[in-house]
Design an enzyme around this catalytic site. Structure first.
Site, PDB file in Angstrom:
ATOM      1  CB  THR A 143      -0.903  -0.005   1.241  1.00  0.00           C
ATOM      2  OG1 THR A 143      -1.646  -1.219   1.253  1.00  0.00           O
ATOM      3  CG2 THR A 143      -1.842   1.191   1.237  1.00  0.00           C
ATOM      4  CE  LYS A 230      -4.832  -1.828   0.982  1.00  0.00           C
ATOM      5  NZ  LYS A 230      -5.416  -3.060   1.461  1.00  0.00           N
ATOM      6  CB  CYS A 288      -4.249  -1.734   6.868  1.00  0.00           C
ATOM      7  SG  CYS A 288      -3.370  -3.291   6.705  1.00  0.00           S
TER       8      CYS A 288
HETATM    9  N1  SAJ Z   1     -12.444  -2.198  14.041  1.00  0.00           N
HETATM   10  C1  SAJ Z   1     -13.395  -1.511  14.811  1.00  0.00           C
HETATM   11  N2  SAJ Z   1     -14.703  -1.537  14.378  1.00  0.00           N
HETATM   12  C2  SAJ Z   1     -15.069  -2.217  13.236  1.00  0.00           C
HETATM   13  C3  SAJ Z   1     -14.075  -2.896  12.456  1.00  0.00           C
HETATM   14  C4  SAJ Z   1     -12.768  -2.869  12.892  1.00  0.00           C
HETATM   15  O1  SAJ Z   1     -13.099  -0.900  15.843  1.00  0.00           O
HETATM   16  O2  SAJ Z   1     -16.275  -2.218  12.926  1.00  0.00           O
HETATM   17  C5  SAJ Z   1     -11.033  -2.176  14.489  1.00  0.00           C
HETATM   18  C6  SAJ Z   1     -10.461  -3.586  14.720  1.00  0.00           C
HETATM   19  O3  SAJ Z   1     -10.683  -3.989  16.047  1.00  0.00           O
HETATM   20  C7  SAJ Z   1      -8.981  -3.377  14.424  1.00  0.00           C
HETATM   21  C8  SAJ Z   1      -8.986  -2.293  13.346  1.00  0.00           C
HETATM   22  O4  SAJ Z   1     -10.264  -1.655  13.420  1.00  0.00           O
HETATM   23  O5  SAJ Z   1      -8.303  -2.889  15.573  1.00  0.00           O
HETATM   24  C9  SAJ Z   1      -8.763  -2.818  11.925  1.00  0.00           C
HETATM   25  O6  SAJ Z   1      -9.643  -3.860  11.711  1.00  0.00           O
HETATM   26  P1  SAJ Z   1      -9.958  -4.414  10.222  1.00  0.00           P
HETATM   27  O7  SAJ Z   1     -11.080  -5.350  10.357  1.00  0.00           O
HETATM   28  O8  SAJ Z   1     -10.117  -3.300   9.288  1.00  0.00           O
HETATM   29  O9  SAJ Z   1      -8.641  -5.267   9.888  1.00  0.00           O
HETATM   30  P2  SAJ Z   1      -7.371  -4.963   8.942  1.00  0.00           P
HETATM   31  O10 SAJ Z   1      -6.826  -3.637   9.238  1.00  0.00           O
HETATM   32  O11 SAJ Z   1      -6.495  -6.145   9.057  1.00  0.00           O
HETATM   33  O12 SAJ Z   1      -8.006  -5.049   7.471  1.00  0.00           O
HETATM   34  C10 SAJ Z   1      -8.194  -3.934   6.645  1.00  0.00           C
HETATM   35  C11 SAJ Z   1      -9.262  -4.362   5.622  1.00  0.00           C
HETATM   36  N3  SAJ Z   1      -9.645  -3.231   4.835  1.00  0.00           N
HETATM   37  C12 SAJ Z   1     -10.941  -3.068   4.471  1.00  0.00           C
HETATM   38  O13 SAJ Z   1     -11.817  -3.827   4.745  1.00  0.00           O
HETATM   39  C13 SAJ Z   1     -11.223  -1.839   3.636  1.00  0.00           C
HETATM   40  C14 SAJ Z   1      -8.678  -5.471   4.733  1.00  0.00           C
HETATM   41  O14 SAJ Z   1      -9.587  -5.774   3.692  1.00  0.00           O
HETATM   42  C15 SAJ Z   1      -7.363  -4.981   4.108  1.00  0.00           C
HETATM   43  O15 SAJ Z   1      -6.800  -5.972   3.307  1.00  0.00           O
HETATM   44  C16 SAJ Z   1      -6.403  -4.626   5.217  1.00  0.00           C
HETATM   45  O16 SAJ Z   1      -6.964  -3.572   5.993  1.00  0.00           O
HETATM   46  C17 SAJ Z   1      -5.083  -4.162   4.578  1.00  0.00           C
HETATM   47  O17 SAJ Z   1      -4.146  -4.978   4.536  1.00  0.00           O
HETATM   48  O18 SAJ Z   1      -5.064  -3.060   4.063  1.00  0.00           O
END
Ligand code: SAJ
Length: 476
Positions: A143, A230, A288
Site C-alpha cells: 500500500t 487502496k 493498515c
Molecule cells: N475495528 C473496529 N470496528 C469495526 C471494524 C474494525 O473498531 O467495525 C477495528 C479492529 O478492532 C482493528 C482495526 O479496526 O483494531 C482494523 O480492523 P480491520 O477489520 O479493518 O482489519 P485490517 O486492518 O487487518 O483489514 C483492513 C481491511 N480493509 C478493508 O476492509 C477496507 C482489509 O480488507 C485490508 O486488506 C487490510 O486492511 C489491509 O491490509 O489493508
C-alpha cells in the site's frame, strides 16, 4: 522494439519472484507456485537478524506466520515438495525471472508531517532494478502513496537498470487486500485492483494474477487510481469506524444504548439505502487503517495540492476520523478510572487485568495494537497491569500471563480490549471470585459481554456505547 514485442518474445509468464516474505508475500508466492501456468516461484527474503529465520522455515515448507491461517501450511508443503517454490536471500536470481512483485511494509515515520518510511520498499525496488531485464514485469503490491508507482518507483527502477518503464519493462500497482486469518481466501476471492503505467503493463499483470483468482475479477485502472483505491478503501473503513465511535460517545453522554440506535439505523433497508454501519470499540490498530489515511493525504498533497478545492481552514475529515479512533484507548482509560472511582479505588496502585493484546479479534497480530497506548497510560498513572491474550505468545516489551485466571486474580478491574471469542464466555461469578473484590470493575471495549449478569453479581460495569448501563446502581 516495443514493450509488447519484448513481452511477446518472452512468451507467457513462467518464472516469478516475490519480495517480502510476510503476511502478504508468503500466501501470494504459494498461490503463484500452485498455479499450473507458472513453473517456479522464488520468495526473496533478506537474511537479516530479525527475519532471516524465515528462509529456512519456508524451504522446509513451514509457515513463519503465527496464528491460524487456514490452508497455508499445507499449500507451502505442497509447492516446496513439488520443487515449485523456494525462498532465497540471493537477489541476483531476479535476472532470470519474467515477473517480480513487491510486498514490503510501508509504515509512516511521521504522521503529522505525512512522511512515510519507504526505506525498506525503496531498498527492495533498487534490488529489483539491479537485476531487471528487458520484457520483465514489476508489480508493487504494498500500500503506497498515490503517485509512487509512476514517480519514485519508476525512477529508481530506471536508474538502477538503465531501462525505460513502458518501453523496456512493464510496471504496475496491484494492491494487496488481505486480512490475517483468511489470507489465501482473500487473494483468491477479492477482486484484484490492477493499475499498469500503460495498457501493455496492465495486460501483462492481468496474465500474472488471473490464474490465482477464483471468484475474484481483475479491475483495471491507472496506477495512480489503483493507489488511491487502496488507500481510500481503508480510509473509508476508518471513517466509518470513527463515525460509529463518535455516535457511541454521544450515546454514553446521553445515557442511551448505542446498540439500540445501531439496530434502529440498520433497519432502514431498501433500494439505494445502504446503512453499513460498523462497530465502535476500544480502538483501531493494525498495519493498515492506522496509516493508509496518511498515504491518501500525502498523495493529494503531492499530486493535487494546487488543484484541491476544500473549505478553507477546515481539517481533513479523514484525518479527524484517525484522531477520533486514536482517542478511543484514552476513552477506555476514562471508563476504567470512573469505574474504579465508583468504589473509591484510585487508579494509582489499582490492579488492572488487561484482556487482549492483538489488534484484531481471534488473531495474534499485535501491530499498532490500541491496547498499548492504554497500557502505557495506566502505568503512567501508577496502576499495576497484568496482560492476557490467548493468541499472542510473546510480543516486544511486554510480559503476557498465559493463564486467564492468574491474570484476573486480585484484579480491581477487568478490561476487555480485543474481541477474542474466549472472552465472550467469561463467567462473572468466577471472575469475581478470582478478583476477591466486593465490587470489581469490568470495562467492555468490544461489546462482548451482557452487562446484566455482571451488574447482578456486584460488578461496576462500563461499556463503550452503553450510556444506558454505565451509571447503573451498584448491587451489594
Ligand atoms: N475495528 C473496529 N470496528 C469495526 C471494524 C474494525 O473498531 O467495525 C477495528 C479492529 O478492532 C482493528 C482495526 O479496526 O483494531 C482494523 O480492523 P480491520 O477489520 O479493518 O482489519 P485490517 O486492518 O487487518 O483489514 C483492513 C481491511 N480493509 C478493508 O476492509 C477496507 C482489509 O480488507 C485490508 O486488506 C487490510 O486492511 C489491509 O491490509 O489493508
Amino acid at each position: 522494439m516495443t514493450l509488447a514485442d519484448l513481452i511477446r518474445g518472452r512468451g507467457p509468464i513462467k518464472k516469478i519472484g516475490v519480495l517480502g516474505m510476510g503476511y502478504v508475500g508468503i500466501p501470494a508466492a504459494a498461490l503463484f507456485a500452485d498455479a499450473s501456468q507458472f513453473s517456479h516461484v522464488y520468495g526473496f527474503q533478506r537474511d537479516s537478524p530479525s527475519s532471516g529465520y524465515k528462509i529456512a522455515m519456508l524451504n522446509r515448507g513451514e509457515s513463519p506466520l503465527k496464528g491460524e491461517e487456514p490452508g497455508l501450511e499445507d499449500l507451502l508443503k505442497k509447492v516446496v515438495g513439488a520443487g515449485k517454490f523456494a525462498c532465497t536471500p540471493d537477489f541476483s536470481k531476479i535476472a532470470g525471472l519474467d515477473a517480480v512483485t513487491l510486498s514490503i511494509q510501508t509504515p509512516f515515520a511521521n504522521k503529522d508531517d505525512l512522511i512515510p518510511d519507504f526505506s525498506a520498499l525503496y531498498e527492495g525496488i533498487r534490488n529489483v532494478g539491479k537485476y531487471l531485464r528487458p520484457g520483465m514485469l514489476v508489480v508493487l503490491e504494498s500500500t503506497i502513496t498515490p503517485g509512487t508507482t509512476e514517480g519514485p518507483a519508476r525512477q529508481m527502477l530506471e536508474e538502477e537498470s538503465g531501462l525505460v518503464a513502458g518501453k523496456d519493462f512493464a510496471l504496475a500497482h496491484a494492491p494487496e487486500r488481505v486480512m490475517v486469518g483468511r489470507l489465501l481466501r482473500n487473494i483468491r476471492e477479492h477482486d484484484r485492483i490492477l493499475g499498469g503505467i500503460d495498457p501493455v503493463s496492465t495486460a501483462r499483470a492481468t496474465e500474472l494474477y488471473s490464474p490465482v483468482l477464483t471468484t475474484g475479477r481483475v479491475i483495471p485502472m491507472s496506477a495512480t487510481a489503483a493507489e488511491a483505491t487502496k488507500t481510500a478503501e481503508n480510509t473509508f473503513r476508518d471513517l466509518q469506524i470513527a463515525a460509529a465511535n463518535e455516535l457511541a460517545l454521544y450515546c454514553e453522554a446521553m445515557g442511551i444504548n448505542f446498540y439500540d440506535v445501531r439496530t434502529g439505523i440498520d433497519s432502514l433497508k431498501g433500494e439505494g439505502i445502504t446503512r453499513a454501519m460498523l462497530w465502535p470499540g476500544a480502538g483501531v490498530g493494525g498495519h493498515c487503517l492506522t496509516k493508509d489515511t496518511y498515504h491518501l493525504e500525502r498523495g493529494v498533497q503531492q499530486l493535487g495540492k494546487d488543484q484541491l478545492d476544500y473549505p478553507a481552514g477546515e481539517p481533513s475529515l479523514f484525518v479527524l476520523a484517525r484522531r477520533i479512533n486514536d482517542f478511543m484507548p484514552r476513552h477506555m482509560l476514562r471508563l476504567t478510572r470512573e469505574g474504579l472511582a465508583r468504589v473509591g479505588t484510585p487508579l494509582a496502585g489499582a490492579r488492572i487485568a488487561l484482556l487482549g493484546w492483538a489488534f484484531l479479534a481471534n488473531s495474534d497480530d499485535t501491530r499498532n495494537t490500541p491496547s498499548e497506548p492504554y497500557r502505557d497510560e495506566l502505568l503512567a498513572a501508577g496502576a499495576h497491569v497484568t496482560l492476557h491474550d490467548p493468541y499472542v505468545e510473546h510480543a516486544p516489551g511486554i510480559t503476557l500471563t498465559p493463564s486467564i485466571d492468574e491474570t484476573i486474580r486480585g484484579a480491581d478491574a477487568v478490561v476487555v480490549f480485543a474481541g477474542h471469542r474466549q472472552y465472550r464466555s467469561l463467567d462473572p461469578r468466577q471472575v469475581k471470585k478470582l478478583s476477591g473484590k466486593k465490587h470489581p470493575v469490568v470495562v467492555d471495549g468490544r461489546n462482548l459481554i451482557d452487562p446484566d449478569p455482571w451488574i447482578a453479581a456486584g460488578f461496576v460495569y462500563k461499556g463503550i456505547g452503553r450510556g444506558d448501563k454505565n451509571s447503573h446502581p451498584v448491587r451489594d
